[in-house]
Scaffold this motif. Sequence first.
Motif, PDB file in Angstrom:
ATOM      1  N   GLN A  63       0.838  -1.198   0.000  1.00  0.00           N
ATOM      2  CA  GLN A  63       0.000   0.000   0.000  1.00  0.00           C
ATOM      3  C   GLN A  63       0.873   1.247   0.000  1.00  0.00           C
ATOM      4  O   GLN A  63       1.831   1.344   0.770  1.00  0.00           O
ATOM      5  N   PHE A  64       0.525   2.197  -0.845  1.00  0.00           N
ATOM      6  CA  PHE A  64       1.267   3.456  -0.918  1.00  0.00           C
ATOM      7  C   PHE A  64       0.454   4.437  -1.744  1.00  0.00           C
ATOM      8  O   PHE A  64      -0.607   4.096  -2.285  1.00  0.00           O
ATOM      9  N   VAL A  65       0.935   5.659  -1.839  1.00  0.00           N
ATOM     10  CA  VAL A  65       0.279   6.692  -2.643  1.00  0.00           C
ATOM     11  C   VAL A  65       1.310   7.281  -3.598  1.00  0.00           C
ATOM     12  O   VAL A  65       2.413   7.641  -3.178  1.00  0.00           O
ATOM     13  N   LEU A  66       0.970   7.345  -4.879  1.00  0.00           N
ATOM     14  CA  LEU A  66       1.808   8.007  -5.869  1.00  0.00           C
ATOM     15  C   LEU A  66       1.249   9.398  -6.133  1.00  0.00           C
ATOM     16  O   LEU A  66       0.033   9.580  -6.210  1.00  0.00           O
ATOM     17  N   LYS A  67       2.143  10.386  -6.260  1.00  0.00           N
ATOM     18  CA  LYS A  67       1.723  11.755  -6.540  1.00  0.00           C
ATOM     19  C   LYS A  67       2.674  12.382  -7.549  1.00  0.00           C
ATOM     20  O   LYS A  67       3.877  12.115  -7.525  1.00  0.00           O
ATOM     21  N   THR A  68       2.122  13.203  -8.426  1.00  0.00           N
ATOM     22  CA  THR A  68       2.979  14.092  -9.199  1.00  0.00           C
ATOM     23  C   THR A  68       3.119  15.368  -8.373  1.00  0.00           C
ATOM     24  O   THR A  68       2.167  15.818  -7.730  1.00  0.00           O
ATOM     25  N   ASN A  69       4.311  15.928  -8.392  1.00  0.00           N
ATOM     26  CA  ASN A  69       4.617  16.995  -7.429  1.00  0.00           C
ATOM     27  C   ASN A  69       4.101  18.362  -7.819  1.00  0.00           C
ATOM     28  O   ASN A  69       4.075  19.281  -7.006  1.00  0.00           O
ATOM     29  N   HIS A  70       3.658  18.531  -9.066  1.00  0.00           N
ATOM     30  CA  HIS A  70       3.314  19.862  -9.557  1.00  0.00           C
ATOM     31  C   HIS A  70       1.821  20.074  -9.779  1.00  0.00           C
ATOM     32  O   HIS A  70       1.387  21.202 -10.005  1.00  0.00           O
ATOM     33  N   ASP A  71       1.037  19.013  -9.728  1.00  0.00           N
ATOM     34  CA  ASP A  71      -0.367  19.102 -10.109  1.00  0.00           C
ATOM     35  C   ASP A  71      -1.196  19.650  -8.949  1.00  0.00           C
ATOM     36  O   ASP A  71      -0.824  19.500  -7.778  1.00  0.00           O
ATOM     37  N   SER A  72      -2.316  20.284  -9.259  1.00  0.00           N
ATOM     38  CA  SER A  72      -3.213  20.799  -8.239  1.00  0.00           C
ATOM     39  C   SER A  72      -4.454  19.921  -8.174  1.00  0.00           C
ATOM     40  O   SER A  72      -4.738  19.149  -9.090  1.00  0.00           O
ATOM     41  N   GLY A  73      -5.191  20.043  -7.069  1.00  0.00           N
ATOM     42  CA  GLY A  73      -6.358  19.201  -6.906  1.00  0.00           C
ATOM     43  C   GLY A  73      -5.960  17.745  -6.740  1.00  0.00           C
ATOM     44  O   GLY A  73      -4.913  17.419  -6.200  1.00  0.00           O
TER      45      GLY A  73
END
Length: 306
Positions: free
Chosen positions: A116-126
Amino acid sequence: MKRPFYNAIYSLFFRPKHFIAAILYRIGGIIPDKLYLQWIYYLECGRKLELKNPKRFNDKLQWLKLYYRDPLWTQMVDKYAVKKLVGERVGAQYVVPCLGVWNRAEDIEWDQLPNQFVLKTNHDSGNGGVFIIKDKSKIDRKKLIVRINRSLRKDASYAGREWPYRNVPRKVFAEQYLEDESGELRDYKFFCFDGKVEYLYVATERQSGNLKFNYFDMDFQPLGMWQSHPQSDKPIPRPSTFEKMKELAAQLSKGLPEVRVDFYEVEGRVYFGEFTFFSLGGMALFHPDEWDFIWGEEIHLPERNV
């Protein structure tokens, strides 16, 4: 099922302002920022944008977009780089642990990540750049990579002219998966004005697809107002770390004319979420309307530097 042609025709005839705004969002790059924001603001809010002597909260956010620049804001909206800044200011114990960072989705080291983990792009909003993985064995990596790359290509500054996002060096990173007793993750979003913490809303039911916003004062009493999303009719308990959240929000917002500071609470611990300088793009109507002015009084605009 998505029906883009049907939706476009429906908007053209029954929601013409929405249709025109959608066109502007797509061709807005050729329109100067001030003119673009004046048009979009009118279409979204139904009134003229006041920039000469703004009184409303939303008007002042548009003023800050156009007339004030602080290079530090770019680091502050970078969801990866901000971890170091927050750790230095208030302590690394309030930062969600990072499990890896990569320049491309194709470079993600899946075998090194937990189930289990969360992936994120660092520049996106919302939430466009947030991908919650509850069971690694069940994901379609190829499809997920396509979605992540779509987020990495997005210019998050474009639609709302939110300039801090424009120069964020794009990355994708993995964070520790967090969940509170609700079975999801309540998001406590504090509105701060140069270290003065005044209001918050709690975002709930995000993963169910029925996002709710409930607004509170600093005694965690309902404000009697709403914006953008309906209020949840489920009880929202005061977090046990509420006072600590307020303390951290005050520290992190000192010296900033206005910023929203987000936190989570998991098993009695506070975790920093993100900074947002233009909450809801500064385009969400207040209900009742008087709250737009009440919140606006809290923002003391700095000297124009653009």
